[in-house]
Motif scaffolding. Structure first.
Motif, PDB file in Angstrom:
ATOM      1  N   ILE A 113       0.976  -1.148  -0.111  1.00 45.06           N
ATOM      2  CA  ILE A 113       0.072   0.060  -0.006  1.00 45.06           C
ATOM      3  C   ILE A 113       0.844   1.307   0.059  1.00 45.06           C
ATOM      4  N   ILE A 173       6.343  10.076  -1.572  1.00 41.55           N
ATOM      5  CA  ILE A 173       4.872  10.408  -2.177  1.00 41.55           C
ATOM      6  C   ILE A 173       5.152  11.942  -2.204  1.00 41.55           C
ATOM      7  N   HIS A 187     -12.070   9.249   2.788  1.00 37.83           N
ATOM      8  CA  HIS A 187     -11.515  10.498   2.111  1.00 37.83           C
ATOM      9  C   HIS A 187      -9.907  10.301   1.977  1.00 37.83           C
ATOM     10  N   ASN A 216       0.368   5.275  -0.854  1.00 41.62           N
ATOM     11  CA  ASN A 216      -0.593   6.087  -1.333  1.00 41.62           C
ATOM     12  C   ASN A 216      -2.036   5.785  -2.004  1.00 41.62           C
ATOM     13  N   GLU A 217      -2.436   4.813  -1.320  1.00 42.78           N
ATOM     14  CA  GLU A 217      -3.770   4.368  -1.880  1.00 42.78           C
ATOM     15  C   GLU A 217      -5.107   4.560  -1.248  1.00 42.78           C
ATOM     16  N   LYS A 218      -6.257   4.826  -1.614  1.00 48.01           N
ATOM     17  CA  LYS A 218      -7.504   4.915  -0.941  1.00 48.01           C
ATOM     18  C   LYS A 218      -7.715   3.618  -0.585  1.00 48.01           C
ATOM     19  N   SER A 254      -5.809   8.918   1.873  1.00 46.42           N
ATOM     20  CA  SER A 254      -5.127   7.912   1.258  1.00 46.42           C
ATOM     21  C   SER A 254      -4.078   7.481   2.488  1.00 46.42           C
ATOM     22  N   PHE A 255      -3.397   6.156   2.218  1.00 44.02           N
ATOM     23  CA  PHE A 255      -2.620   5.538   3.173  1.00 44.02           C
ATOM     24  C   PHE A 255      -1.521   4.743   2.477  1.00 44.02           C
ATOM     25  N   THR A 256      -0.536   4.866   3.215  1.00 44.11           N
ATOM     26  CA  THR A 256       0.884   4.101   3.056  1.00 44.11           C
ATOM     27  C   THR A 256       1.245   3.170   4.135  1.00 44.11           C
ATOM     28  N   SER A 306      -0.907   8.466   6.897  1.00 42.58           N
ATOM     29  CA  SER A 306      -1.633   9.315   6.088  1.00 42.58           C
ATOM     30  C   SER A 306      -1.352  10.448   6.124  1.00 42.58           C
TER      31      SER A 306
END
Length: 325
Positions: free
Chosen positions: A147, A245, A158, A149-151, A160-162, A173
């Motif tokens: 994961i 990111i 709302h 920078n994914e929703k 995005s996560f890494t 986030s």
């Protein structure tokens, strides 16, 4: 009588227990009971986020071995803020300024650094390995093998996560609002550290605000602890995510200033090395020395009359440093 050293890194509080100084080291169940008792705050005891256990290394090379027991009795793979304080302890004990410390996953390079301010000693520690594969966390049922920078609609509608493990597992986030830094972070942190189908072993959750080039604010909901003033591995993993990111916001030849509710640390990110890693630099403050009978440690006995405290004056200097930020 034996001593516990009450310490903090960015107001992430711990007690250092050097088992090499004991007649009989505590076994696992005794360490769990000790953490569960001694990390709780009460009228006569300040509590802490965990116990940092120092033992003889299991192989040649490292000066010592560090085990991190969280306040709930769980064992953490690593603790960056804690490692800085253990580094100071071992440095003063051995006279060495640069060495390695054995941790659960790796032998990590550590060193004395330049003081952050007068009376605020600082130390540098290696944070590694850097892992993205879902087995390192583990995570599942999110539709990804890693994961970045994914929703994640299953977790939030709302943001995005890494996900980066260093090796402690971290979900990161970058946010804009104070509401996300507080309410959203708390809700996600509690949910993913309770029974859930996404991170079955729990996960540290870090929300960050970008303050400018090479500058972040990070707040962490820590697995096994809850909200903390700072999390060293969390700030390190978030710095690594920042470089991935938002590369336009980072000069990798310069340190990143990472502010947190307990103060500030600096990080240097090395994402392109054959062995990616992060250097974490920050305070290692000794607050006081707690003296008690070794038998009381084995029994996790904590009463107002069974210990004595010898305080230092280091917190005054640290608070002056924080106020200067």
């Amino acid at each position: 009588m034996v001593d516990l050293i009450h310490v903090h890194g960015s107001h992430n509080h711990f007690y250092i227990l050097d088992q090499t100084e004991l007649n009989t080291p505590l076994v696992h169940d005794e360490l769990v009971a000790l953490a569960q008792k001694f990390c709780q705050k009460n009228a006569f005891w300040p509590g802490a986020d965990g116990i940092l256990v120092v033992d003889e290394p299991t192989h040649s090379g490292p000066v010592g071995k560090m085990t991190v027991v969280n306040a709930d009795g769980s064992i953490a793979s690593m603790c960056g803020n804690g490692l800085r304080t253990v580094t100071r302890y071992l440095s003063e004990k051995t006279g060495q300024k640069e060495f390695t410390v054995e941790t659960a996953e790796a032998d990590l390079r550590v060193a004395q650094a330049a003081d952050f301010a007068k009376g605020v000693p600082a130390f540098s520690v290696e944070i590694s390995p850097v892992l993205f594969n879902k087995e390192a966390f583990p995570f599942d049922n999110l539709g990804f093998d890693n994961i970045v920078n994914e929703k994640l609609p299953a977790i939030n509608d709302h943001l995005s996560f890494t996900a980066i493990a260093v090796p402690n597992p971290h979900l990161i986030s970058f946010v804009d609002s104070d509401q996300d830094l507080k309410e959203t972070l708390g809700e996600i942190g509690q949910r993913l550290n309770g029974k859930n189908q996404y991170f079955p072993d729990g996960v540290n959750v870090n929300f960050a605000k970008i303050l400018g080039p090479n500058k972040l604010f990070v707040r962490t909901f820590e697995r096994g602890v809850g909200f903390t003033n700072a999390c060293g591995t969390g700030m390190s993993a978030t710095s690594f995510a920042f470089a991935l990111i938002h590369p336009e916001m980072i000069d990798l030849s310069q340190s990143i200033s990472v502010f947190n509710p307990g103060g500030m640390v600096k990080t240097n990110v090395h994402p392109n090395a054959e062995h990616p890693w992060i250097e974490l630099i920050g305070n290692a403050t000794f607050l006081d020395k707690v003296s008690l009978d070794e038998s009381d440690l084995h029994q996790a006995k904590l009463e107002e009359s069974n210990f004595t405290i010898t305080k230092t004056n280091e917190e005054t200097a640290y608070q002056a440093f924080v106020e200067s930020l």
